[in-house]
Motif scaffolding. Structure first.
Motif, PDB file in Angstrom:
ATOM      1  N   THR A 107       0.852  -1.185   0.000  1.00 20.69           N
ATOM      2  CA  THR A 107       0.000   0.000   0.000  1.00 20.69           C
ATOM      3  C   THR A 107       0.888   1.234   0.000  1.00 20.69           C
ATOM      4  OG1 THR A 107      -0.087   0.187   2.405  1.00 20.69           O
ATOM      5  CG2 THR A 107      -1.784  -1.181   1.369  1.00 20.69           C
ATOM      6  N   ALA A 108       0.280   2.377  -0.200  1.00 19.02           N
ATOM      7  CA  ALA A 108       1.020   3.641  -0.167  1.00 19.02           C
ATOM      8  C   ALA A 108       1.602   3.888   1.220  1.00 19.02           C
ATOM      9  CB  ALA A 108       0.107   4.791  -0.578  1.00 19.02           C
ATOM     10  N   GLN A 109       0.947   3.351   2.268  1.00 23.85           N
ATOM     11  CA  GLN A 109       1.407   3.534   3.644  1.00 23.85           C
ATOM     12  C   GLN A 109       2.706   2.789   3.925  1.00 23.85           C
ATOM     13  OE1 GLN A 109      -1.870   1.847   5.741  1.00 23.85           O
ATOM     14  NE2 GLN A 109      -3.028   3.759   5.837  1.00 23.85           N
ATOM     15  N   SER A 110       2.890   1.619   3.322  1.00 23.62           N
ATOM     16  CA  SER A 110       4.051   0.792   3.642  1.00 23.62           C
ATOM     17  C   SER A 110       5.286   1.268   2.887  1.00 23.62           C
ATOM     18  CB  SER A 110       3.764  -0.684   3.358  1.00 23.62           C
ATOM     19  OG  SER A 110       3.346  -0.871   2.038  1.00 23.62           O
ATOM     20  N   LYS A 111       6.277   1.699   3.663  1.00 25.02           N
ATOM     21  CA  LYS A 111       7.526   2.187   3.081  1.00 25.02           C
ATOM     22  C   LYS A 111       8.390   1.032   2.598  1.00 25.02           C
ATOM     23  CE  LYS A 111       7.510   6.079   6.237  1.00 25.02           C
ATOM     24  NZ  LYS A 111       8.086   6.650   7.424  1.00 25.02           N
ATOM     25  N   THR A 112       8.400  -0.060   3.342  1.00 29.10           N
ATOM     26  CA  THR A 112       9.231  -1.213   3.025  1.00 29.10           C
ATOM     27  C   THR A 112       8.404  -2.262   2.302  1.00 29.10           C
ATOM     28  OG1 THR A 112      10.474  -0.784   5.054  1.00 29.10           O
ATOM     29  CG2 THR A 112      10.823  -2.903   3.989  1.00 29.10           C
ATOM     30  N   LYS A 113       8.866  -2.677   1.148  1.00 29.37           N
ATOM     31  CA  LYS A 113       8.196  -3.736   0.372  1.00 29.37           C
ATOM     32  C   LYS A 113       8.827  -5.088   0.708  1.00 29.37           C
ATOM     33  CE  LYS A 113       5.860  -0.630  -1.963  1.00 29.37           C
ATOM     34  NZ  LYS A 113       4.614  -0.207  -1.417  1.00 29.37           N
ATOM     35  N   SER A 114       8.223  -6.152   0.229  1.00 26.96           N
ATOM     36  CA  SER A 114       8.732  -7.519   0.431  1.00 26.96           C
ATOM     37  C   SER A 114       8.839  -7.880   1.903  1.00 26.96           C
ATOM     38  CB  SER A 114      10.083  -7.712  -0.256  1.00 26.96           C
ATOM     39  OG  SER A 114       9.980  -7.460  -1.629  1.00 26.96           O
ATOM     40  N   VAL A 115       7.792  -7.558   2.671  1.00 25.38           N
ATOM     41  CA  VAL A 115       7.756  -7.910   4.087  1.00 25.38           C
ATOM     42  C   VAL A 115       6.795  -9.077   4.277  1.00 25.38           C
ATOM     43  CG1 VAL A 115       7.173  -7.121   6.422  1.00 25.38           C
ATOM     44  CG2 VAL A 115       8.375  -5.602   4.853  1.00 25.38           C
ATOM     45  N   LEU A 116       7.292 -10.084   4.981  1.00 23.16           N
ATOM     46  CA  LEU A 116       6.531 -11.293   5.275  1.00 23.16           C
ATOM     47  C   LEU A 116       6.381 -11.371   6.782  1.00 23.16           C
ATOM     48  CD1 LEU A 116       5.495 -14.010   3.918  1.00 23.16           C
ATOM     49  CD2 LEU A 116       7.710 -14.952   4.602  1.00 23.16           C
ATOM     50  N   ILE A 117       5.194 -11.739   7.237  1.00 24.03           N
ATOM     51  CA  ILE A 117       4.972 -11.911   8.671  1.00 24.03           C
ATOM     52  C   ILE A 117       4.753 -13.407   8.914  1.00 24.03           C
ATOM     53  CG2 ILE A 117       2.509 -11.440   8.488  1.00 24.03           C
ATOM     54  CD1 ILE A 117       2.593 -10.129  11.229  1.00 24.03           C
ATOM     55  N   SER A 118       5.334 -13.909  10.001  1.00 20.87           N
ATOM     56  CA  SER A 118       5.193 -15.329  10.327  1.00 20.87           C
ATOM     57  C   SER A 118       4.839 -15.483  11.794  1.00 20.87           C
ATOM     58  CB  SER A 118       6.497 -16.085  10.027  1.00 20.87           C
ATOM     59  OG  SER A 118       7.537 -15.683  10.900  1.00 20.87           O
ATOM     60  N   VAL A 119       4.193 -16.603  12.117  1.00 25.45           N
ATOM     61  CA  VAL A 119       3.959 -16.980  13.510  1.00 25.45           C
ATOM     62  C   VAL A 119       4.461 -18.393  13.699  1.00 25.45           C
ATOM     63  CG1 VAL A 119       1.999 -15.424  13.878  1.00 25.45           C
ATOM     64  CG2 VAL A 119       1.564 -17.759  13.094  1.00 25.45           C
ATOM     65  N   ASN A 120       4.773 -18.714  14.967  1.00 27.52           N
ATOM     66  CA  ASN A 120       5.304 -20.047  15.221  1.00 27.52           C
ATOM     67  C   ASN A 120       4.674 -20.676  16.447  1.00 27.52           C
ATOM     68  OD1 ASN A 120       6.745 -19.140  17.534  1.00 27.52           O
ATOM     69  ND2 ASN A 120       8.435 -18.482  16.238  1.00 27.52           N
ATOM     70  N   ALA A 121       4.972 -21.952  16.624  1.00 26.36           N
ATOM     71  CA  ALA A 121       4.400 -22.729  17.719  1.00 26.36           C
ATOM     72  C   ALA A 121       5.382 -22.871  18.880  1.00 26.36           C
ATOM     73  CB  ALA A 121       3.967 -24.103  17.205  1.00 26.36           C
ATOM     74  N   GLU A 122       6.299 -21.897  19.027  1.00 23.44           N
ATOM     75  CA  GLU A 122       7.168 -21.880  20.199  1.00 23.44           C
ATOM     76  C   GLU A 122       6.271 -21.801  21.436  1.00 23.44           C
ATOM     77  OE1 GLU A 122      10.520 -22.031  20.303  1.00 23.44           O
ATOM     78  OE2 GLU A 122      10.952 -21.802  18.177  1.00 23.44           O
ATOM     79  N   PHE A 123       6.796 -22.157  22.602  1.00 21.58           N
ATOM     80  CA  PHE A 123       5.997 -22.145  23.826  1.00 21.58           C
ATOM     81  C   PHE A 123       5.514 -20.734  24.145  1.00 21.58           C
ATOM     82  CE2 PHE A 123       8.833 -25.807  24.123  1.00 21.58           C
ATOM     83  CZ  PHE A 123       7.881 -26.803  24.058  1.00 21.58           C
ATOM     84  N   ASP A 124       6.337 -19.744  23.874  1.00 26.22           N
ATOM     85  CA  ASP A 124       5.914 -18.347  23.886  1.00 26.22           C
ATOM     86  C   ASP A 124       5.892 -17.934  22.422  1.00 26.22           C
ATOM     87  OD1 ASP A 124       5.708 -18.040  26.666  1.00 26.22           O
ATOM     88  OD2 ASP A 124       7.836 -17.572  26.852  1.00 26.22           O
ATOM     89  N   GLY A 125       4.710 -18.001  21.811  1.00 24.13           N
ATOM     90  CA  GLY A 125       4.581 -17.782  20.373  1.00 24.13           C
ATOM     91  C   GLY A 125       5.135 -16.445  19.921  1.00 24.13           C
ATOM     92  N   GLN A 126       5.766 -16.456  18.778  1.00 25.82           N
ATOM     93  CA  GLN A 126       6.364 -15.245  18.246  1.00 25.82           C
ATOM     94  C   GLN A 126       5.716 -14.849  16.932  1.00 25.82           C
ATOM     95  OE1 GLN A 126      10.424 -16.591  18.015  1.00 25.82           O
ATOM     96  NE2 GLN A 126      10.944 -15.446  19.849  1.00 25.82           N
ATOM     97  N   ILE A 127       5.579 -13.527  16.768  1.00 25.17           N
ATOM     98  CA  ILE A 127       5.153 -12.922  15.510  1.00 25.17           C
ATOM     99  C   ILE A 127       6.395 -12.226  14.976  1.00 25.17           C
ATOM    100  CG2 ILE A 127       3.599 -11.267  14.429  1.00 25.17           C
ATOM    101  CD1 ILE A 127       1.950 -11.520  17.169  1.00 25.17           C
ATOM    102  N   LEU A 128       6.838 -12.609  13.798  1.00 30.53           N
ATOM    103  CA  LEU A 128       8.070 -12.052  13.243  1.00 30.53           C
ATOM    104  C   LEU A 128       7.790 -11.375  11.914  1.00 30.53           C
ATOM    105  CD1 LEU A 128       9.223 -15.361  14.199  1.00 30.53           C
ATOM    106  CD2 LEU A 128      10.889 -13.607  14.725  1.00 30.53           C
ATOM    107  N   HIS A 129       8.284 -10.156  11.761  1.00 32.73           N
ATOM    108  CA  HIS A 129       8.210  -9.432  10.488  1.00 32.73           C
ATOM    109  C   HIS A 129       9.569  -9.573   9.813  1.00 32.73           C
ATOM    110  CE1 HIS A 129       4.721  -7.507  12.353  1.00 32.73           C
ATOM    111  NE2 HIS A 129       4.397  -7.072  11.153  1.00 32.73           N
ATOM    112  N   TRP A 130       9.586 -10.114   8.605  1.00 38.33           N
ATOM    113  CA  TRP A 130      10.832 -10.369   7.869  1.00 38.33           C
ATOM    114  C   TRP A 130      10.922  -9.485   6.635  1.00 38.33           C
ATOM    115  CZ3 TRP A 130      14.190 -13.764   9.955  1.00 38.33           C
ATOM    116  CH2 TRP A 130      13.692 -14.714  10.853  1.00 38.33           C
TER     117      TRP A 130
END
Length: 169
Positions: free
Chosen positions: A101-124
């Motif tokens: 979108t016009a709002q997002s300055k950085t392109k090619s960003v992927l977000i992931s979640v995992n099944a760690e015991f303390d779940g993490q949301i990671l922006h790559w």
């Protein structure tokens, strides 16, 4: 535990499979295989908003990024051996590309979640391979996420059965 063998399909030898009752035929265009030993289950695949990449998440925590046209592996994210005394990271269970979108300055960003015991949301940032931001949901293994169409919000859910909505701004 016995190791599973990956099916081998020689290039150009993919089978045409009739699916459903219609006249339309669907065939495999290419196969993406990271070649993990032992074999690591794939949990999620997603095409990028510009259809340039295909991202795949695996049980070993890795995220592989393939060229959507050729199937050639271009990047590997989160491929770390063992975390915090575990033999290997827990699965990356879901992926979503941040909408362009016009709002997002950085392109090619992927977000992931995992099944760690303390779940993490990671922006790559896939092209640099860097994790831009991490959010931890204490005591919650994360299984799914999605973005709002304009990229301003995303939502997660997991083992605690609660849906959480985050502002991207």
């Amino acid at each position: 535990m016995a190791e599973r063998e990956e099916p081998k399909v020689p290039a150009g030898q993919e089978q045409v499979t009739k699916i459903g009752t219609g006249a339309r035929r669907i065939r495999a265009r290419y196969t993406c295989s990271p070649g993990y030993k032992p074999v690591s289950d794939c949990f999620c695949v997603r095409f990028s908003p510009d259809d340039q990449y295909l991202a795949a998440s695996f049980a070993n925590g890795a995220i592989n990024i393939y060229n959507a046209e050729s199937g050639k592996q271009e990047f590997v994210l989160n491929n770390v051996e063992g975390k915090d005394g575990l033999n290997m990271p827990l699965p990356t269970t879901q992926l979503r590309w941040r909408p362009h979108t016009a709002q997002s300055k950085t392109k090619s960003v992927l977000i992931s979640v995992n099944a760690e015991f303390d779940g993490q949301i990671l922006h790559w940032h896939i092209k640099s391979g860097k994790c831009l931001h991490t959010i931890t949901e204490k005591g919650n293994q994360l299984f799914c996420l999605d973005y709002f169409a304009d990229g301003s919000q995303f939502a997660t859910a997991g083992r605690d059965r609660l849906g959480r909505v985050y502002d991207e701004g």
